[in-house]
Design an enzyme around this catalytic site. Structure first.
Site, PDB file in Angstrom:
ATOM      1  N   SER A   3      17.419  68.502  -3.547  1.00  0.00           N
ATOM      2  CA  SER A   3      18.344  68.473  -2.405  1.00  0.00           C
ATOM      3  C   SER A   3      19.125  69.768  -2.386  1.00  0.00           C
ATOM      4  O   SER A   3      19.714  70.146  -3.406  1.00  0.00           O
ATOM      5  CB  SER A   3      19.340  67.318  -2.541  1.00  0.00           C
ATOM      6  OG  SER A   3      18.658  66.097  -2.552  1.00  0.00           O
ATOM      7  N   LYS A  25      24.658  56.755   1.633  1.00  0.00           N
ATOM      8  CA  LYS A  25      25.099  57.519   0.456  1.00  0.00           C
ATOM      9  C   LYS A  25      26.541  57.931   0.681  1.00  0.00           C
ATOM     10  O   LYS A  25      26.829  58.776   1.532  1.00  0.00           O
ATOM     11  CB  LYS A  25      24.191  58.745   0.272  1.00  0.00           C
ATOM     12  CG  LYS A  25      24.483  59.551  -0.983  1.00  0.00           C
ATOM     13  CD  LYS A  25      23.402  60.631  -1.176  1.00  0.00           C
ATOM     14  CE  LYS A  25      23.846  61.804  -2.017  1.00  0.00           C
ATOM     15  NZ  LYS A  25      23.852  61.618  -3.440  1.00  0.00           N
ATOM     16  N   ARG A  28      14.409  54.859  -5.346  1.00  0.00           N
ATOM     17  CA  ARG A  28      15.807  55.289  -5.542  1.00  0.00           C
ATOM     18  C   ARG A  28      16.640  54.035  -5.802  1.00  0.00           C
ATOM     19  O   ARG A  28      17.034  53.348  -4.871  1.00  0.00           O
ATOM     20  CB  ARG A  28      16.291  56.033  -4.300  1.00  0.00           C
ATOM     21  CG  ARG A  28      17.730  56.545  -4.394  1.00  0.00           C
ATOM     22  CD  ARG A  28      18.070  57.338  -3.129  1.00  0.00           C
ATOM     23  NE  ARG A  28      19.405  57.864  -3.155  1.00  0.00           N
ATOM     24  CZ  ARG A  28      20.480  57.189  -2.761  1.00  0.00           C
ATOM     25  NH1 ARG A  28      20.379  55.955  -2.326  1.00  0.00           N
ATOM     26  NH2 ARG A  28      21.673  57.751  -2.814  1.00  0.00           N
TER      27      ARG A  28
HETATM   28  N1  TZP Z   1      20.922  61.852   0.699  1.00  0.00           N
HETATM   29  C1  TZP Z   1      21.558  62.394   1.739  1.00  0.00           C
HETATM   30  S1  TZP Z   1      21.839  61.268   2.955  1.00  0.00           S
HETATM   31  C2  TZP Z   1      21.094  60.028   2.075  1.00  0.00           C
HETATM   32  C3  TZP Z   1      20.651  60.525   0.864  1.00  0.00           C
HETATM   33  C4  TZP Z   1      19.965  59.762  -0.173  1.00  0.00           C
HETATM   34  C5  TZP Z   1      20.981  58.633   2.569  1.00  0.00           C
HETATM   35  C6  TZP Z   1      19.941  58.451   3.622  1.00  0.00           C
HETATM   36  O1  TZP Z   1      19.882  57.113   4.011  1.00  0.00           O
HETATM   37  P1  TZP Z   1      19.733  56.643   5.539  1.00  0.00           P
HETATM   38  O2  TZP Z   1      19.943  55.162   5.468  1.00  0.00           O
HETATM   39  O3  TZP Z   1      18.350  56.992   5.979  1.00  0.00           O
HETATM   40  O4  TZP Z   1      20.813  57.349   6.322  1.00  0.00           O
HETATM   41 MG    MG Z   2      20.787  62.441  -7.278  1.00  0.00          MG
END
Ligand code: TZP
Ligand code: MG
Length: 218
Positions: A117, A146, A46
């Protein structure tokens, strides 16, 4: 190759590590290799956020990460970027609601793994019709990773989505201290960025998560 079965998918989702260059303090390939030694079961490339790699550099890092996965028998998925996934011949793609239409992605990737998602029952229904192999559900806990992740959901949505019978992985703010809550709600695994990528000892962080999720089983 046939589509992954729900049972295979469930075991692959257990410790789902996601990362790109902006999440890692040291070389992402070294981080991934240490995480693999610690027991992750699947990896998603990602490449997002301020200063992220693009074009050739994004492709080059993808190749190196994919190679590390191949050497260790870990499936390699690409986030959002269908073209990159096809160019690399990745094992699958993960998309969000704001990305390309899931049904169109399924058409283009054939039997590769498709993760989507979802945040509610309607999105879940549509993802299944589009050929999703698993749901990513979150953010379960607050996350700084995010910025546009939306409202914190807690574990309630996992419980609601269990009824669909599609493998589920929780995401967002998950670590070794709260992973059990996610599994108890009915998830098949946990996906994490920071809990592994920012750990002082990446391998140990992955092992600790793995122990919580697998309950000591390999
Ligand atoms: N989608 C929803 S929360 C997130 C993504 C890509 C981030 C998750 O990252 P972390 O650092 O594990 O909270
Ligand atoms: Mg996306």
């Amino acid at each position: 190759m046939a589509r992954v079965s729900p049972d295979q998918m469930r075991s692959l989702l257990k410790v789902y590590f996601i990362a790109g260059s902006t999440n890692c303090i040291e070389d992402p390939v070294k981080v991934l290799e240490d995480a693999i030694r610690g027991g992750i079961t699947i990896f998603q490339y990602r490449e997002k956020g301020e200063g992220c790699l693009v074009d050739k550099e994004k492709l080059a890092l993808g190749r190196r990460l994919q190679q590390a996965c191949k050497e260790n028998g870990i499936p390699f998925l690409v986030n959002d970027d269908l073209e990159l996934a096809l160019e690399l011949d990745a094992d699958g793609v993960h998309i969000g609601q704001e990305d390309e239409d899931a049904a169109r992605v399924r058409e283009k990737i054939g039997d590769k793994i498709l993760g989507v998602s979802v945040h509610n029952l309607e999105e879940a229904e549509k993802a299944i019709q589009s050929g999703a192999d698993y749901f990513g559900v979150g953010p379960i806990f607050p996350t700084a990773t995010k910025k546009d992740a939306g409202a914190v959901q807690g574990t309630a949505m996992i419980e609601e989505l269990k009824g669909f019978g599609i493998p589920i992985v929780g995401i967002g703010g998950i670590n070794a201290h709260n992973a059990e809550m996610v599994m108890e709600a009915g998830a098949d695994g946990v996906s994490v960025i920071t809990a592994i990528s920012h750990a002082k000892d990446v391998r140990t962080a992955a092992t600790q998560l793995s122990e919580k999720v697998k309950g000591g089983q390999a």
